[in-house]
Design an enzyme around this catalytic site. Structure first.
Site, PDB file in Angstrom:
ATOM      1  N   THR A  74       0.841  -1.197   0.000  1.00 39.23           N
ATOM      2  CA  THR A  74       0.000   0.000   0.000  1.00 39.23           C
ATOM      3  C   THR A  74       0.872   1.240   0.000  1.00 39.23           C
ATOM      4  O   THR A  74       2.011   1.213   0.470  1.00 39.23           O
ATOM      5  CB  THR A  74      -0.896   0.061   1.253  1.00 39.23           C
ATOM      6  OG1 THR A  74      -0.084   0.340   2.405  1.00 39.23           O
ATOM      7  CG2 THR A  74      -1.662  -1.229   1.465  1.00 39.23           C
ATOM      8  N   ASP A  75       0.341   2.338  -0.535  1.00 38.69           N
ATOM      9  CA  ASP A  75       0.955   3.626  -0.235  1.00 38.69           C
ATOM     10  C   ASP A  75       0.671   3.898   1.248  1.00 38.69           C
ATOM     11  O   ASP A  75      -0.073   3.145   1.899  1.00 38.69           O
ATOM     12  CB  ASP A  75       0.372   4.720  -1.135  1.00 38.69           C
ATOM     13  CG  ASP A  75       1.328   5.887  -1.342  1.00 38.69           C
ATOM     14  OD1 ASP A  75       2.274   6.034  -0.537  1.00 38.69           O
ATOM     15  OD2 ASP A  75       1.126   6.664  -2.282  1.00 38.69           O
ATOM     16  N   ALA A  76       1.243   4.945   1.802  1.00 39.23           N
ATOM     17  CA  ALA A  76       1.136   5.191   3.242  1.00 39.23           C
ATOM     18  C   ALA A  76      -0.330   5.234   3.684  1.00 39.23           C
ATOM     19  O   ALA A  76      -1.146   5.972   3.115  1.00 39.23           O
ATOM     20  CB  ALA A  76       1.833   6.490   3.598  1.00 39.23           C
ATOM     21  N   LEU A  77      -0.649   4.451   4.709  1.00 46.05           N
ATOM     22  CA  LEU A  77      -2.038   4.329   5.160  1.00 46.05           C
ATOM     23  C   LEU A  77      -2.491   5.518   6.002  1.00 46.05           C
ATOM     24  O   LEU A  77      -3.679   5.609   6.337  1.00 46.05           O
ATOM     25  CB  LEU A  77      -2.211   3.033   5.942  1.00 46.05           C
ATOM     26  CG  LEU A  77      -2.074   1.753   5.100  1.00 46.05           C
ATOM     27  CD1 LEU A  77      -2.144   0.516   5.994  1.00 46.05           C
ATOM     28  CD2 LEU A  77      -3.143   1.685   4.015  1.00 46.05           C
TER      29      LEU A  77
END
Length: 359
Positions: A296-299
């Site tokens: 994921t990109d930063a959550l």
């Protein structure tokens, strides 16, 4: 005349120019029985292997409160890796070495190293932004960018580069990708992406193509809000997905998701692609046949965190992600995943598939 005479008397050096040292060869590690290792981990430790918190790269004393918090993530939560940010090479290396020593399993260390290490390592080799590399139209320049990034990243203990950027810059109003992209031509971007992947991975660091399925045609910043892309399959297939196919063909280790909504490809839903099974599983796994790590990109970014909070990691995992990057609270992210498993929303088999990829 005197200057000319001095120059004429000087001896021309035949020594080659200095070259960066190659990353030293490592002894072949002993064979590890991944299945046995997986079976030895508790449920919470399996979940924790998928969680990658953010840490600063700047100096911190080992008895500093902030460093103590990082040690808790490693000692008690048993996280699987770390995302390291800006610092000097010596400070980054010292911090990572200390945390690796305290970890029961090796930590997978990632960092945003697009356009070289200078974006994160003080004194790293500076490069133009990717668009400048793309403007040369030379694949060899993108390969060299990857090669030098790999040597410098591995020297401080980074294993996974969140690079190359595989987005096609086809919206001049884009506030977040723009010069981070190699350019506006999908085929040319694909060649550059492929070359950088090879440059990185030939020289000892794992590559991550981002931001799937393409963040180049958005007019808002997913760090703040949820961008919406109204492309249909024909458009994605012919433009946005071209560089990702090139990355996969080059053997890229990982692909990072984008927090952008694609209602035309997701049943009309206005939700981030990071939490959309149609995107991460339907397109990336099934249509593009990608077998590697999905990150994921930063959550904690606004494009996903504003809506899902602590459940962002659960929703992303259900959609097809493996690694959960930079949750706002790593302990809460692990608790949320454990709760979802107890509710039978995530099967043990699905969890084990991702943990096995990471191990």
């Amino acid at each position: 005349m005197a200057l000319l005479a001095v120059g004429a008397c000087g001896r021309t050096s035949t020594a080659p120019p200095p070259q960066p040292a190659q990353f030293p060869g490592q002894p072949t590690p002993p064979e590890v029985d991944i299945d046995a290792l997986l079976e030895s981990l508790s449920l919470r430790d399996r979940i924790a292997q998928l969680v990658i918190p953010w840490i600063p790269g700047s100096y911190a004393a080992f008895d500093d409160e902030a460093f103590a918090r990082m040690q808790v993530w490693v000692d008690s939560l048993h996280v699987g890796g770390l995302l390291v940010s800006v610092g000097s090479p010596l400070d980054v290396a010292a911090k990572l070495n200390r945390l690796q020593e305290r970890s029961a399993l090796p930590l997978l260390v990632g960092s945003d190293l697009e356009a070289g290490t200078a974006i994160r390592l003080n004194g790293g080799t500076p490069f133009p932004p990717n668009m400048g590399i793309g403007a040369t139209a030379r694949d060899s320049d993108a390969y060299e960018l990857g090669r030098i990034t790999a040597l410098e990243g591995r020297a401080v203990g980074i294993h996974l580069a969140f690079a190359p950027v595989a987005d096609v810059n086809n919206n001049p109003a884009n506030p977040i990708i723009n010069v981070r992209s190699f350019g506006e031509d999908p085929a040319a971007v694909g060649r550059m992406v492929s070359a950088e992947v090879r440059g990185l991975q030939d020289n000892g660091i794992l590559a991550t193509a981002k931001h799937f399925p393409g963040h180049g045609d958005t007019g808002t910043d997913s760090h703040l809000v949820l961008p919406v892309l109204f492309s249909n399959w024909a458009r994605l297939d012919s433009v946005e997905l071209v560089p990702f196919r090139s990355a996969i063909a080059a053997g890229v280790t990982a692909i990072m998701s984008a927090h952008i909504a694609l209602p035309s490809m997701d049943g009309g839903l206005m939700r981030p692609g990071t939490v959309a099974p149609n995107i991460l599983t339907g397109i990336l796994r099934d249509s593009l046949s990608f077998k590697g790590l999905v990150i994921t990109d930063a959550l904690n970014m606004g494009g996903i965190g504003n809506v899902y909070g602590a459940d962002a990691g659960v929703r992303a995992f259900q959609a097809g992600a493996d690694l959960l990057l930079q949750p706002a609270d790593p302990a809460q992210a692990i608790d949320a995943m454990a709760a979802a498993i107890s509710r039978k929303e995530i099967t043990p088999e699905r969890l084990n598939r991702s943990v096995r990829r990471v191990l």
